[in-house]
Design a protein around this motif. Structure first.
Motif, PDB file in Angstrom:
ATOM      1  N   ARG A  17       0.780  -1.315  -0.441  1.00  0.00           N
ATOM      2  CA  ARG A  17       0.135  -0.086  -0.348  1.00  0.00           C
ATOM      3  C   ARG A  17       0.431   1.368  -0.087  1.00  0.00           C
ATOM      4  N   ARG A  20       2.248   1.845  -3.499  1.00  0.00           N
ATOM      5  CA  ARG A  20       1.280   2.415  -3.936  1.00  0.00           C
ATOM      6  C   ARG A  20       1.509   3.526  -4.224  1.00  0.00           C
ATOM      7  N   GLU A  21       0.563   3.909  -2.585  1.00  0.00           N
ATOM      8  CA  GLU A  21      -0.220   4.852  -2.760  1.00  0.00           C
ATOM      9  C   GLU A  21       1.114   6.566  -2.445  1.00  0.00           C
ATOM     10  N   ASP A  22       2.332   6.199  -1.600  1.00  0.00           N
ATOM     11  CA  ASP A  22       3.283   7.121  -0.818  1.00  0.00           C
ATOM     12  C   ASP A  22       4.120   7.087  -2.314  1.00  0.00           C
ATOM     13  N   TYR A  23       4.643   5.861  -3.069  1.00  0.00           N
ATOM     14  CA  TYR A  23       6.041   6.551  -4.141  1.00  0.00           C
ATOM     15  C   TYR A  23       4.596   6.036  -5.373  1.00  0.00           C
ATOM     16  N   GLU A  24       3.710   6.063  -5.686  1.00  0.00           N
ATOM     17  CA  GLU A  24       2.856   5.787  -6.961  1.00  0.00           C
ATOM     18  C   GLU A  24       4.019   4.686  -8.115  1.00  0.00           C
ATOM     19  N   SER A  26       3.452   1.187  -8.003  1.00  0.00           N
ATOM     20  CA  SER A  26       2.457  -0.020  -8.311  1.00  0.00           C
ATOM     21  C   SER A  26       1.773   0.584 -10.155  1.00  0.00           C
ATOM     22  N   THR A  27       1.309  -1.099 -10.403  1.00  0.00           N
ATOM     23  CA  THR A  27       0.230  -0.934 -11.918  1.00  0.00           C
ATOM     24  C   THR A  27      -0.965  -1.381 -11.125  1.00  0.00           C
ATOM     25  N   GLU A  28      -1.891  -1.003 -11.629  1.00  0.00           N
ATOM     26  CA  GLU A  28      -3.208  -1.756 -11.877  1.00  0.00           C
ATOM     27  C   GLU A  28      -2.719  -3.260 -11.936  1.00  0.00           C
ATOM     28  N   ASP A  31      -1.474  -3.931  -8.592  1.00  0.00           N
ATOM     29  CA  ASP A  31      -2.895  -3.887  -7.117  1.00  0.00           C
ATOM     30  C   ASP A  31      -3.538  -5.074  -7.348  1.00  0.00           C
TER      31      ASP A  31
END
Length: 100
Positions: A17, A20-24, A26-28, A31
């Motif tokens: 998480r 995904r959220e803090d460092y952006e 991740s990918t669809e 996830d």
């Protein structure tokens, strides 16, 4: 080492998480795999691994459920994205250490 698999899994998932959220990074699709894994019996946690923006996920699971988890994730990924994914089971190892 002490068998705290639920706690380790929670930390893995929190790490995903954050990526995904803090460092952006991740990918669809990553996830999707993490979220799909977390819905399955025998899964303790899941996260992306590698440098981000693609790659793969690592899922901590009960070894008695490994085959069904791999099959389920591959089937769900194919249905969602129309392409194959290739899960491969591994076992945790001791990790890096000084060797005499």
């Amino acid at each position: 080492r002490d068998g705290a698999l639920n706690q380790a899994g929670d930390l893995m998932t929190a790490s995903h998480r954050s990526l995904r959220e803090d460092y952006e990074v991740s990918t669809e699709r990553l996830d999707f795999l993490v979220n799909a894994a977390l819905e399955l019996p025998g899964v303790f946690g899941s996260r992306m691994t590698g440098a981000g923006f693609g790659g793969c996920t690592v899922t901590l699971c009960d070894p008695h459920h490994t085959a069904e988890i791999c099959d389920n994730l591959a089937e769900r990924f194919r249905a969602a994205f129309g392409v194959e994914t290739y899960p491969f089971p591994t076992r945790a190892a001791a990790g890096a250490r000084v060797v005499d």
